[in-house]
Design a protein around this motif. Structure first.
Motif, PDB file in Angstrom:
ATOM      1  N   ALA A  76     -31.398 -45.470  35.198  1.00 13.02           N
ATOM      2  CA  ALA A  76     -31.712 -45.362  33.773  1.00 13.02           C
ATOM      3  C   ALA A  76     -30.514 -45.728  32.908  1.00 13.02           C
ATOM      4  CB  ALA A  76     -32.183 -43.946  33.450  1.00 13.02           C
ATOM      5  N   LEU A  77     -29.307 -45.375  33.335  1.00 13.95           N
ATOM      6  CA  LEU A  77     -28.106 -45.748  32.590  1.00 13.95           C
ATOM      7  C   LEU A  77     -27.895 -47.254  32.604  1.00 13.95           C
ATOM      8  CD1 LEU A  77     -25.659 -42.905  33.703  1.00 13.95           C
ATOM      9  CD2 LEU A  77     -26.518 -43.304  31.390  1.00 13.95           C
ATOM     10  N   VAL A  78     -28.141 -47.875  33.742  1.00  8.39           N
ATOM     11  CA  VAL A  78     -28.021 -49.330  33.812  1.00  8.39           C
ATOM     12  C   VAL A  78     -29.047 -49.988  32.892  1.00  8.39           C
ATOM     13  CG1 VAL A  78     -28.253 -51.341  35.317  1.00  8.39           C
ATOM     14  CG2 VAL A  78     -27.064 -49.315  36.132  1.00  8.39           C
ATOM     15  N   LEU A  79     -30.268 -49.470  32.888  1.00  2.00           N
ATOM     16  CA  LEU A  79     -31.301 -50.008  32.009  1.00  2.00           C
ATOM     17  C   LEU A  79     -30.892 -49.879  30.544  1.00  2.00           C
ATOM     18  CD1 LEU A  79     -34.131 -51.136  31.463  1.00  2.00           C
ATOM     19  CD2 LEU A  79     -34.999 -48.788  31.581  1.00  2.00           C
ATOM     20  N   SER A  80     -30.405 -48.709  30.158  1.00  2.00           N
ATOM     21  CA  SER A  80     -29.995 -48.488  28.768  1.00  2.00           C
ATOM     22  C   SER A  80     -28.883 -49.447  28.364  1.00  2.00           C
ATOM     23  CB  SER A  80     -29.549 -47.038  28.590  1.00  2.00           C
ATOM     24  OG  SER A  80     -29.070 -46.813  27.289  1.00  2.00           O
ATOM     25  N   THR A  81     -27.902 -49.630  29.239  1.00  2.00           N
ATOM     26  CA  THR A  81     -26.790 -50.527  28.929  1.00  2.00           C
ATOM     27  C   THR A  81     -27.264 -51.972  28.847  1.00  2.00           C
ATOM     28  OG1 THR A  81     -25.307 -49.029  30.123  1.00  2.00           O
ATOM     29  CG2 THR A  81     -24.487 -51.230  29.634  1.00  2.00           C
ATOM     30  N   ALA A  82     -28.084 -52.401  29.799  1.00  2.00           N
ATOM     31  CA  ALA A  82     -28.573 -53.780  29.799  1.00  2.00           C
ATOM     32  C   ALA A  82     -29.421 -54.066  28.570  1.00  2.00           C
ATOM     33  CB  ALA A  82     -29.371 -54.049  31.077  1.00  2.00           C
ATOM     34  N   VAL A  83     -30.252 -53.113  28.171  1.00  2.00           N
ATOM     35  CA  VAL A  83     -31.083 -53.303  26.983  1.00  2.00           C
ATOM     36  C   VAL A  83     -30.208 -53.429  25.742  1.00  2.00           C
ATOM     37  CG1 VAL A  83     -32.713 -52.144  25.454  1.00  2.00           C
ATOM     38  CG2 VAL A  83     -33.151 -52.230  27.905  1.00  2.00           C
ATOM     39  N   GLY A  84     -29.173 -52.590  25.637  1.00  2.00           N
ATOM     40  CA  GLY A  84     -28.281 -52.689  24.493  1.00  2.00           C
ATOM     41  C   GLY A  84     -27.634 -54.050  24.389  1.00  2.00           C
TER      42      GLY A  84
END
Length: 734
Positions: A341-349
């Protein structure tokens, strides 16, 4: 009655494009030839529209293609100008063909749209590079080219709109919505996913495979946003898989508050990611409703991310030993879930805001985050200048073939040498088999077209009124039937089109068909020679080899990480990055996959390309690298983290042996799959031997890092299952 008039989907799509090309090419040609009496401008207006509308295969809807054409208009002007002046001598024309032909083909590194536009731009350079050397007609050439392309832009933007496609960002947003829903179900009784939510998670994950996405929507570009969007798809698939496979809590036991808080934080983060991808002002749009409050995506863009970081730290700071191994194992799975989920949040940003995601991304995982577009383009170009790059291979192949065709045409022994170069351009494929098949079809089609052309020219003679009346319907048929029926049909009809065009520009006899056939034979021979000599394998072979190298490097990293965790030792936060071979293999595999996505393929080859989940191979490499780095890093601590190296005790011999065996089995499976890929086998043929470490293999009191590593290895086996299951599904398909 309307039912039998409805065209099949393939013909309907081709017919829409055919109408646009025909309107643009015909309007420009007739306007200049019969309205102003300018044969040069008429020629360039027609071929400008045909080059970028018929020969090019720019993916996307009509409006998306119109944007690409508008941006490419200055490039078209430059090519016409340079081609006009380099035509002064055969030597300069050949040198220009070599350099510019390479550059136009190599620009395909930028993604599917530049790759699709390249053949048409090649034709716009080929046309003025032939005698006569007439710089005094440059104004007519530029005027005709501009009018033809502008008419095509207007036609693409207004005539017969294509059905809208679903952007990759929206697919990722829908996957994040499903992740929010799943996290919400897992955070409340009975703390398990419903069948409906599990099916939705699987469908959303499969929809993110680039091979299932329209070519224009695939994130294959070199920029920050495109790279981050590709990582968004990887992270979303990983998150959905982790949610789907999260172990249930022990029967009759309610999960502890830190575990529930983490699941709620995952839901909030997923909702925020979906809102950012859609550009909506408020999160919480999914159906999971993990919390009642939305998360603003403006100045508070990092709030959900920070909340997830805090929830993960709280769970990681809990008890590291327990009498119940299932609790530690579930906590380890939750930490894996939070990491995704942290990777997803960072990639989306990064995908939404470029270089300003609202928080500092990890430099190792997102190495491109702080680079500007020229740097990333340069890295993509430099990274594809070796002999293993399919982009480089294709650019060298096409530039050499075109230069050779121009040299042959410049000997004054080949009338209408432009046609020979056009044949070389359209028949030079990325693989020898495709080139061989294309030549057979092209020669057969051209022979039929030449016979028909000879008959028409012999019967009609010099009556241009007949040719003018027949040209428009013939253009419609050519660009409708050709793309669907294949190269042979396209060559047959195009031979007629070109002959009718030239018959209106100057008096022609039936011998024009003979010249056309000779030119195609010469161009086909040149294309075959260079298709044979210049790396005739294509991107599919390269993506196989790079994926095999990636899996072998991942296997080495798994063995090294498992043995290091078992043995303990000093963990230094300032030590240099580990697993350099795996990092390098991952970069090469991502580059090869981008090449694979951008390589032109027919419908049959495109369907075959879906049989292997190459994105899952990349996902396995990323998960191996990120998981190993996380497990071998010093444990988190309050505040800024440990400033000094930390000494980690070795595991109990029984636990160490179990973890080492598990790592060896995961690595062995990676190596078997790598060997199969190198042997050109189908992943569906891989032995179906899933292995999951049974609970209780470690004695009571084993520390939590054992369960974290064991859970990571189990997750890697799940990643490998995804690769082989895709192959098996393809083999089962009718």
């Amino acid at each position: 009655m309307s039912g039998w008039l409805r065209l099949p989907a393939a013909y309907a799509d081709a017919a829409r494009r055919s109408v646009r090309v025909t309107v643009a090419a015909g309007a420009g040609f007739y306007l200049f030839l019969y309205g102003f009496g300018q044969t040069v401008a008429a020629t360039y207006a027609l071929f400008g529209a045909v080059a970028l509308g018929g020969l090019s295969r720019i993916p996307g809807t009509g409006r998306q293609r119109a944007v690409v054409l508008l941006r490419g208009l200055p490039v078209a002007w430059l090519l016409v100008v340079v081609g006009t002046f380099l035509a002064v001598r055969t030597a300069s024309a050949v040198a220009g063909m070599l350099v510019i032909g390479f550059a136009l083909a190599f620009v395909a590194v930028g993604g599917p749209r530049p790759a699709g536009a390249a053949p048409g731009l090649q034709l716009l350079y080929i046309l003025p590079s032939f005698p006569p050397y007439a710089p005094d007609t440059l104004d007519e050439r530029l005027t005709g080219t501009t009018v033809g392309i502008v008419l095509l832009i207007l036609a693409e933007a207004t005539l017969f709109p294509d059905p809208p496609t679903l952007p990759y960002r929206e697919l990722a947003a829908r996957a994040a919505d499903v992740a929010e829903r799943c996290a919400g179900e897992l955070a409340r009784a009975p703390y398990a996913l419903s069948q409906e939510a599990g099916d939705a998670a699987g469908a959303a994950a499969r929809s993110l495979r680039p091979s299932r996405v329209p070519e224009a929507e695939r994130p294959a570009g070199p920029g920050v946003r495109s790279r981050a969007l590709a990582h968004t798809g990887l992270a979303a698939r990983t998150l959905l898989n982790r949610l789907h496979r999260l172990p249930a809590p022990p029967p009759g036991r309610t999960p502890a508050d830190p575990a529930l808080d983490l699941l709620r934080a995952v839901g909030r983060s997923a909702a925020d990611s979906a809102a950012q991808l859609r550009g909506t002002p408020e999160a919480g749009t999914g159906t999971g409703a993990a919390t009642g409050a939305g998360v603003q995506t403006g100045t508070d863009a990092g709030a959900a991310h920070a909340g997830l970081v805090g929830a993960r730290a709280a769970l990681a700071a809990g008890p590291t030993r327990a009498a119940d191994p299932s609790t530690l194992r579930r906590n380890a799975s939750l930490l894996e879930l939070a990491d995704a989920a942290l990777v997803l949040s960072t990639a989306v940003g990064l995908a939404v805001r470029g270089r300003s995601p609202g928080f500092a991304p990890p430099s190792g995982r997102f190495w491109y985050a702080d680079m500007r577009a020229p740097q990333l383009w340069w890295r993509r170009l430099v990274g594809n200048t070796g002999s293993r790059s399919v982009f480089f291979q294709n650019a060298v192949r096409i530039s050499l073939a075109l230069a050779a065709a121009r040299a042959v045409a410049g000997l004054d022994t080949l009338p209408h040498g432009f046609w020979a170069m056009l044949a070389t351009l359209t028949l030079t494929r990325t693989t020898l088999d495709a080139t061989r098949a294309g030549i057979k079809q092209a020669v057969a089609g051209t022979l039929i077209g030449a016979l028909c052309t000879a008959g028409v020219l012999a019967l009609v003679g010099t009556d241009t009124t007949v040719y003018a009346a027949v040209l428009v319907p013939l253009l419609l048929i050519t660009f409708t039937v050709g793309p669907v029926k294949g190269l042979g049909w396209a060559q047959a009809f195009f031979a007629l089109v070109v002959s009718l065009v030239f018959a209106q520009l100057a008096p022609a006899t039936w011998r024009l068909a003979e010249v056309r056939l000779l030119d195609v034979l010469v161009g086909s021979a040149i294309g075959a020679v260079f298709g044979l000599l210049a790396w005739p394998r294509g991107a599919r072979r390269e993506v196989r080899e790079s994926s095999a190298v990636l899996l072998r490097s991942a296997a080495e990293a798994v063995v090294a990480a498992a043995s290091t965790i078992a043995a303990g030792g000093v963990r230094d936060p300032g030590s240099p990055p580990r697993h350099a071979a795996l990092r390098h293999a991952l970069v090469l595999a991502e580059s090869a996959y981008a090449q694979f996505l951008s390589e032109p393929r027919g419908p049959a080859a495109e369907e075959k390309a879906r049989s292997t989940d190459w994105q899952a191979v990349l996902l396995t490499g990323h998960h191996t690298l990120w998981g190993a780095d996380r497990l071998l890093a010093p444990p988190p601590a309050p505040g800024e983290g440990p400033a000094e190296p930390v000494l980690m005790a070795s595991l109990d011999p029984e636990a160490a042996a179990a973890l080492t065996r598990h790592g060896d089995r995961v690595a062995a499976r990676m190596l078997r799959l790598a060997t199969l890929l190198e042997a050109n086998g189908d992943p569906g043929d891989a032995p179906d031997t899933p292995y999951a470490s049974p609970e209780g293999t470690a004695p009571d009191g084993t520390p939590g890092r054992y369960y974290a590593a064991d859970t990571w290895l189990d997750a890697l086996l799940t990643d490998l299952d995804r690769i082989t299951d895709a192959g098996r599904d393809a083999l089962r398909a009718p």
